[in-house]
Design a protein around this motif. Structure first.
Motif, mmCIF file in Angstrom:
data_model
loop_
_atom_site.group_PDB
_atom_site.id
_atom_site.type_symbol
_atom_site.label_atom_id
_atom_site.label_comp_id
_atom_site.label_asym_id
_atom_site.label_seq_id
_atom_site.Cartn_x
_atom_site.Cartn_y
_atom_site.Cartn_z
ATOM 1 N N ASP A 22 -1.208 -71.565 4.231
ATOM 2 C CA ASP A 22 -0.594 -71.972 5.498
ATOM 3 C C ASP A 22 -0.410 -70.773 6.419
ATOM 4 O OD1 ASP A 22 -0.432 -74.539 4.492
ATOM 5 O OD2 ASP A 22 1.668 -74.344 3.898
ATOM 6 N N ARG A 23 0.020 -69.661 5.844
ATOM 7 C CA ARG A 23 0.211 -68.442 6.645
ATOM 8 C C ARG A 23 -1.114 -67.948 7.203
ATOM 9 N NH1 ARG A 23 4.478 -64.328 4.569
ATOM 10 N NH2 ARG A 23 2.784 -63.027 5.277
ATOM 11 N N THR A 24 -2.161 -67.997 6.380
ATOM 12 C CA THR A 24 -3.479 -67.545 6.819
ATOM 13 C C THR A 24 -3.981 -68.405 7.969
ATOM 14 O OG1 THR A 24 -3.973 -66.732 4.608
ATOM 15 C CG2 THR A 24 -5.842 -67.105 6.054
ATOM 16 N N ASP A 25 -3.842 -69.719 7.851
ATOM 17 C CA ASP A 25 -4.264 -70.630 8.917
ATOM 18 C C ASP A 25 -3.464 -70.390 10.196
ATOM 19 O OD1 ASP A 25 -6.088 -71.760 7.191
ATOM 20 O OD2 ASP A 25 -4.849 -73.528 6.764
ATOM 21 N N ALA A 26 -2.158 -70.215 10.051
ATOM 22 C CA ALA A 26 -1.311 -69.986 11.221
ATOM 23 C C ALA A 26 -1.676 -68.672 11.903
ATOM 24 C CB ALA A 26 0.161 -69.990 10.815
ATOM 25 N N LEU A 27 -1.991 -67.648 11.119
ATOM 26 C CA LEU A 27 -2.364 -66.361 11.704
ATOM 27 C C LEU A 27 -3.672 -66.486 12.476
ATOM 28 C CD1 LEU A 27 -1.928 -63.353 12.148
ATOM 29 C CD2 LEU A 27 -3.118 -62.954 9.976
ATOM 30 N N ALA A 28 -4.646 -67.199 11.928
ATOM 31 C CA ALA A 28 -5.928 -67.385 12.626
ATOM 32 C C ALA A 28 -5.707 -68.096 13.956
ATOM 33 C CB ALA A 28 -6.897 -68.165 11.744
ATOM 34 N N ASP A 29 -4.879 -69.133 13.974
ATOM 35 C CA ASP A 29 -4.580 -69.846 15.223
ATOM 36 C C ASP A 29 -3.880 -68.932 16.219
ATOM 37 O OD1 ASP A 29 -5.692 -72.145 14.168
ATOM 38 O OD2 ASP A 29 -3.742 -73.042 13.647
#
Length: 60
Positions: A22-29
């Protein structure tokens, strides 16, 4: 969860809500928005990506 001095809410790994995917996805966004859509005063209102040469293979 707590609030940082700048107003951002942060989760702590010890509170059981830490999920790396979830953190990785949020960082990419966040990075996409920050670099492609955020207007920067020093760049005349343009986003930072406008200063990158050959962004995403625009030129071959």
């Amino acid at each position: 969860m707590s609030t940082r001095p700048d107003g951002l809410a942060v989760r702590h790994p010890s509170d059981g809500t830490h999920h790396e995917p979830d953190r990785t996805d949020a960082l990419a966004d966040f990075l996409h928005t920050y670099n492609h859509h955020r207007c920067h005063t020093a760049l005349g209102g343009k986003p930072p990506i406008s200063r990158v040469n050959n962004a995403a293979g625009q030129y071959t």
